[in-house]
Enzyme design. Structure first.
Site, PDB file in Angstrom:
ATOM      1  N   CYS A  73      15.636 -50.740  10.066  1.00  0.00           N
ATOM      2  CA  CYS A  73      15.596 -50.587   8.612  1.00  0.00           C
ATOM      3  C   CYS A  73      16.128 -49.221   8.190  1.00  0.00           C
ATOM      4  O   CYS A  73      15.723 -48.196   8.755  1.00  0.00           O
ATOM      5  CB  CYS A  73      14.169 -50.771   8.108  1.00  0.00           C
ATOM      6  SG  CYS A  73      14.048 -50.733   6.302  1.00  0.00           S
ATOM      7  N   CYS A  77      10.290 -45.457   4.122  1.00  0.00           N
ATOM      8  CA  CYS A  77       8.903 -45.609   3.676  1.00  0.00           C
ATOM      9  C   CYS A  77       7.958 -45.029   4.726  1.00  0.00           C
ATOM     10  O   CYS A  77       7.940 -45.458   5.879  1.00  0.00           O
ATOM     11  CB  CYS A  77       8.573 -47.075   3.437  1.00  0.00           C
ATOM     12  SG  CYS A  77       9.717 -47.908   2.294  1.00  0.00           S
ATOM     13  N   CYS A  80       5.540 -47.094   7.170  1.00  0.00           N
ATOM     14  CA  CYS A  80       6.067 -48.262   7.881  1.00  0.00           C
ATOM     15  C   CYS A  80       6.576 -47.925   9.280  1.00  0.00           C
ATOM     16  O   CYS A  80       7.393 -47.013   9.458  1.00  0.00           O
ATOM     17  CB  CYS A  80       7.187 -48.899   7.063  1.00  0.00           C
ATOM     18  SG  CYS A  80       7.796 -50.447   7.776  1.00  0.00           S
ATOM     19  N   CYS A 117       4.367 -66.980   5.145  1.00  0.00           N
ATOM     20  CA  CYS A 117       5.069 -65.806   4.629  1.00  0.00           C
ATOM     21  C   CYS A 117       6.182 -65.395   5.582  1.00  0.00           C
ATOM     22  O   CYS A 117       5.918 -65.062   6.742  1.00  0.00           O
ATOM     23  CB  CYS A 117       4.093 -64.647   4.458  1.00  0.00           C
ATOM     24  SG  CYS A 117       2.682 -65.018   3.411  1.00  0.00           S
ATOM     25  N   CYS A 149       6.221 -68.092   0.864  1.00  0.00           N
ATOM     26  CA  CYS A 149       6.372 -66.787   0.216  1.00  0.00           C
ATOM     27  C   CYS A 149       7.359 -65.979   1.050  1.00  0.00           C
ATOM     28  O   CYS A 149       7.202 -65.884   2.273  1.00  0.00           O
ATOM     29  CB  CYS A 149       5.031 -66.079   0.142  1.00  0.00           C
ATOM     30  SG  CYS A 149       5.101 -64.433  -0.631  1.00  0.00           S
ATOM     31  N   CYS A 209       4.158 -62.096  -6.053  1.00  0.00           N
ATOM     32  CA  CYS A 209       3.106 -61.571  -5.190  1.00  0.00           C
ATOM     33  C   CYS A 209       3.400 -60.081  -5.046  1.00  0.00           C
ATOM     34  O   CYS A 209       4.444 -59.705  -4.516  1.00  0.00           O
ATOM     35  CB  CYS A 209       3.122 -62.266  -3.831  1.00  0.00           C
ATOM     36  SG  CYS A 209       2.029 -61.533  -2.591  1.00  0.00           S
ATOM     37  N   ARG A 279      -5.920 -60.663  -2.328  1.00  0.00           N
ATOM     38  CA  ARG A 279      -5.869 -60.897  -0.884  1.00  0.00           C
ATOM     39  C   ARG A 279      -6.193 -59.616  -0.112  1.00  0.00           C
ATOM     40  O   ARG A 279      -5.601 -58.570  -0.360  1.00  0.00           O
ATOM     41  CB  ARG A 279      -4.491 -61.416  -0.465  1.00  0.00           C
ATOM     42  CG  ARG A 279      -4.387 -61.713   1.025  1.00  0.00           C
ATOM     43  CD  ARG A 279      -3.309 -62.728   1.337  1.00  0.00           C
ATOM     44  NE  ARG A 279      -1.959 -62.238   1.108  1.00  0.00           N
ATOM     45  CZ  ARG A 279      -1.239 -62.504   0.020  1.00  0.00           C
ATOM     46  NH1 ARG A 279      -1.740 -63.240  -0.955  1.00  0.00           N
ATOM     47  NH2 ARG A 279      -0.015 -62.046  -0.109  1.00  0.00           N
TER      48      ARG A 279
END
Length: 352
Positions: A73, A77, A80, A117, A149, A209, A279
């Site tokens: 990636c 962030c 992460c 997901c 999702c 979401c 959730r």
């Protein structure tokens, strides 16, 4: 609070009465929830449960997550393990093929999860990746009774439309933290980039979401600000993550949460967003620990099995926890009886 209570022990029931009558809590009330004494926690949970029960009864919805593309990636962030600059030891692979994604759908179905997901690392998907996911989603929909999702990063209008046409029910794209704190955790894209992706997903006809990560060094004011930003967006589902500090990430040394504060955060989100699915997401096992079950007095859904690059509690333990509460797992509108034998999960693959 809007109506004065006679004591600190009754004020949460008073606030719950107001919320059940259509009242929207204020920012100062949100801060009161987070800053409340631990001695008030049980009364707060009892009051919050009345709101949860009004909208969702004793139902618990399960989600099964598949890491469809790991690592690699370009985003930075700080929380992460898959981010640029992360030294965390994780599997790294490009988008899983159809067979592996279908295996994940089968595992989700066997786990009695109502929603599958599909999550991919990266700033955003290529058109080719979107077409691949859309094609697999069409096959999943023809094979299993699952809601889908997708969390694929930043999306444009055409990509969102293709996913919706394929049968994707919902797009996950978390705000993660407040506007004011966002540049402390990420510099390679903006808060507004995330808002824009949620907008194009909604405009394409998909549900939203979106949630946050608690415990990244933010203030209670930041959490409340995020709560109210989400309330304005009206997502169907709000995942509340609790930072699981992973060695090799820039937030590896951050460890500021205790189970009681996590429970107060869940109460805040339920009181501020009474009709949204709340959730308990990543980090629940690490941060709620022996108090995990209590989180379901505020929340009404949770992940079953593993997360993206970290292990979760066993499915058997999740089902036992739900049964011990006297709650019911809901799958596509059908109850799984409390105390019934929990399903066995297929092992998740970490390779293409």
């Amino acid at each position: 609070m809007n109506v004065q209570a006679n004591s600190s022990l009754s004020r949460w029931q008073t606030l719950a009465d107001q919320v059940l009558s259509g009242y929207q809590i204020t920012r100062s009330e949100g801060l009161e929830i987070l800053n409340a004494s631990d001695d008030e926690l049980l009364e707060m949970l009892a009051a919050t449960f009345r709101i949860r029960k009004q909208y969702f009864g004793k139902q618990v919805q399960l989600y099964y997550l598949k890491n469809a593309k790991s690592g690699l990636c370009p985003e930075d962030c700080g929380y992460c393990s898959q981010a640029r600059g992360s030294q965390a030891e994780i599997p790294k692979y490009r988008m899983l093929n159809e067979e592996k994604l279908m295996d994940g759908a089968k595992a989700a179905d066997e786990a009695k999860a109502g929603t599958y997901c599909i999550v991919a690392s990266g700033r955003g998907p290529t058109d080719k990746e979107v077409e691949h996911v859309a094609s697999v989603v069409e096959k999943i929909k023809s094979t299993y009774d699952l809601r889908i999702c997708c969390c694929l990063g930043l999306l444009n209008e055409d990509q969102a439309q293709r996913l919706q046409q394929a049968g994707v029910n919902r797009i996950n794209h978390n705000l993660n933290t407040s506007r004011d704190y966002y540049d402390k955790i990420c510099s390679t894209h903006t808060y507004e980039d995330r808002i824009q992706t949620l907008k194009v997903a909604r405009d394409a006809g998909m549900e939203l979401c979106s949630g946050l990560i608690v415990g990244m060094g933010e203030t209670p004011e930041d959490i409340v600000d995020t709560t109210f930003e989400l309330r304005n967006l009206e997502p169907k589902s709000i995942p509340v993550n609790f930072l699981n500090s992973i060695e090799g990430t820039s937030l590896e040394a951050v460890d500021e949460l205790d189970p009681r504060y996590c429970l107060k955060a869940l109460c805040l989100f339920r009181m501020a967003n009474p009709a949204s699915e709340i959730r308990i997401a990543g980090g629940r096992e690490v941060n709620l620990r022996s108090m995990q079950a209590m989180g379901l007095y505020a929340a009404n859904s949770m992940f079953v099995s593993d997360y993206l690059t970290t292990k979760g509690q066993s499915a058997d333990a999740d089902y036992e926890m739900i049964a011990d509460l006297g709650f019911e797992v809901i799958i596509s509108g059908h109850e799984v009886e409390a105390g019934s034998e929990p399903p066995k999960l297929a092992a998740q693959s970490e390779s293409c």
